[in-house]
Design a protein around this motif. Structure first.
Motif, PDB file in Angstrom:
ATOM      1  N   THR A 104       0.835  -1.177   0.000  1.00 48.92           N
ATOM      2  CA  THR A 104       0.000   0.000   0.000  1.00 48.92           C
ATOM      3  C   THR A 104       0.881   1.241   0.000  1.00 48.92           C
ATOM      4  O   THR A 104       1.821   1.349   0.769  1.00 48.92           O
ATOM      5  CB  THR A 104      -0.909  -0.003   1.250  1.00 48.92           C
ATOM      6  OG1 THR A 104      -1.645  -1.222   1.255  1.00 48.92           O
ATOM      7  CG2 THR A 104      -1.850   1.163   1.242  1.00 48.92           C
TER       8      THR A 104
ATOM      9  N   ALA B  84      -2.831   5.727   0.472  1.00 46.63           N
ATOM     10  CA  ALA B  84      -3.843   4.808   0.980  1.00 46.63           C
ATOM     11  C   ALA B  84      -5.048   5.610   1.476  1.00 46.63           C
ATOM     12  O   ALA B  84      -4.893   6.612   2.160  1.00 46.63           O
ATOM     13  CB  ALA B  84      -3.263   3.970   2.116  1.00 46.63           C
TER      14      ALA B  84
ATOM     15  N   ILE C 170      -8.897  -2.362   8.872  1.00 43.76           N
ATOM     16  CA  ILE C 170      -7.619  -2.741   8.270  1.00 43.76           C
ATOM     17  C   ILE C 170      -7.567  -4.258   8.148  1.00 43.76           C
ATOM     18  O   ILE C 170      -7.750  -4.976   9.124  1.00 43.76           O
ATOM     19  CB  ILE C 170      -6.435  -2.249   9.134  1.00 43.76           C
ATOM     20  CG1 ILE C 170      -6.424  -0.724   9.193  1.00 43.76           C
ATOM     21  CG2 ILE C 170      -5.109  -2.802   8.615  1.00 43.76           C
ATOM     22  CD1 ILE C 170      -5.385  -0.142  10.147  1.00 43.76           C
TER      23      ILE C 170
ATOM     24  N   PHE D 107      -1.183   2.451   6.413  1.00 43.14           N
ATOM     25  CA  PHE D 107      -2.627   2.633   6.467  1.00 43.14           C
ATOM     26  C   PHE D 107      -2.915   4.035   6.977  1.00 43.14           C
ATOM     27  O   PHE D 107      -2.142   4.591   7.754  1.00 43.14           O
ATOM     28  CB  PHE D 107      -3.274   1.613   7.420  1.00 43.14           C
ATOM     29  CG  PHE D 107      -3.052   0.188   6.992  1.00 43.14           C
ATOM     30  CD1 PHE D 107      -3.870  -0.389   6.036  1.00 43.14           C
ATOM     31  CD2 PHE D 107      -2.027  -0.568   7.540  1.00 43.14           C
ATOM     32  CE1 PHE D 107      -3.661  -1.701   5.638  1.00 43.14           C
ATOM     33  CE2 PHE D 107      -1.812  -1.876   7.147  1.00 43.14           C
ATOM     34  CZ  PHE D 107      -2.630  -2.444   6.195  1.00 43.14           C
TER      35      PHE D 107
END
Length: 176
Positions: free
Chosen positions: A46, A50, A56, A71
């Motif tokens: 990622t 993101a 998650i 994240f």
């Protein structure tokens, strides 16, 4: 005799050049350019773009890799993280967990202490004050979920605390 050696050398050099691809032209029947699709050898990581998500989904594999390393979440709201060990190895040889550390924690120092904490599945009790949340240590095919809240905006690091894994299995959760 020198002409013979030179000829042999020229033939060998030519063969080597063409067998390694060389720079000779190759003709194909289809002259249209079409993109070649390749398959990655590792799961995609990622990127920093993101999207914000409070859910998650993270996977760990037998090659000591997470499928994502960053994240973005909204600060002050509960985050639900699920770790799935997509490999097949048992936790005593290739166990995976996720440990979310408080902002400003020293990931390397935590990892160094975790190695010594086999009896607690590599969660060092001496550094409990550095941990926001952690999953249990998983064998291949298992999964575990945790829910936590990152109260302040900032960057929080996460890692797998199994010995040696944090070198490759680490990442960031950015709370905005």
């Amino acid at each position: 005799m020198n002409k013979f050696r030179l000829s042999v050398f020229a033939v060998i050099a030519s063969l080597a050049l063409f067998s390694c691809g060389g720079s000779g032209e190759r003709k194909t029947e289809n002259t249209a350019t079409t993109p070649v699709e390749t398959k990655p050898t590792e799961p995609p990581v990622t990127s920093s773009s993101a999207p914000l998500s409070q859910d998650i989904m993270l996977e760990g594999n037998d090659q000591m890799r997470f499928n994502a390393t960053e994240f973005r979440v909204k600060a002050g709201e509960p985050v639900h993280l699920t770790l799935k060990h997509v490999g097949t190895m048992k936790k005593d040889v290739m166990g995976h967990n996720v440990v979310v550390l408080k902002m400003g924690s020293d990931l390397h120092a935590f990892d160094t202490e975790a190695i010594k904490a086999k009896s607690t599945d590599y969660i060092p009790k001496s550094l409990n004050n550095e941990i926001i949340a952690h999953t249990k240590l998983l064998s291949g095919g298992e999964s575990d979920s945790i829910t936590f809240t990152l109260d302040k905006p900032g960057t929080y690091e996460f890692l797998c605390s199994f010995p040696g894994h944090a070198t490759f299995m680490k990442g960031k959760i950015i709370a905005e």
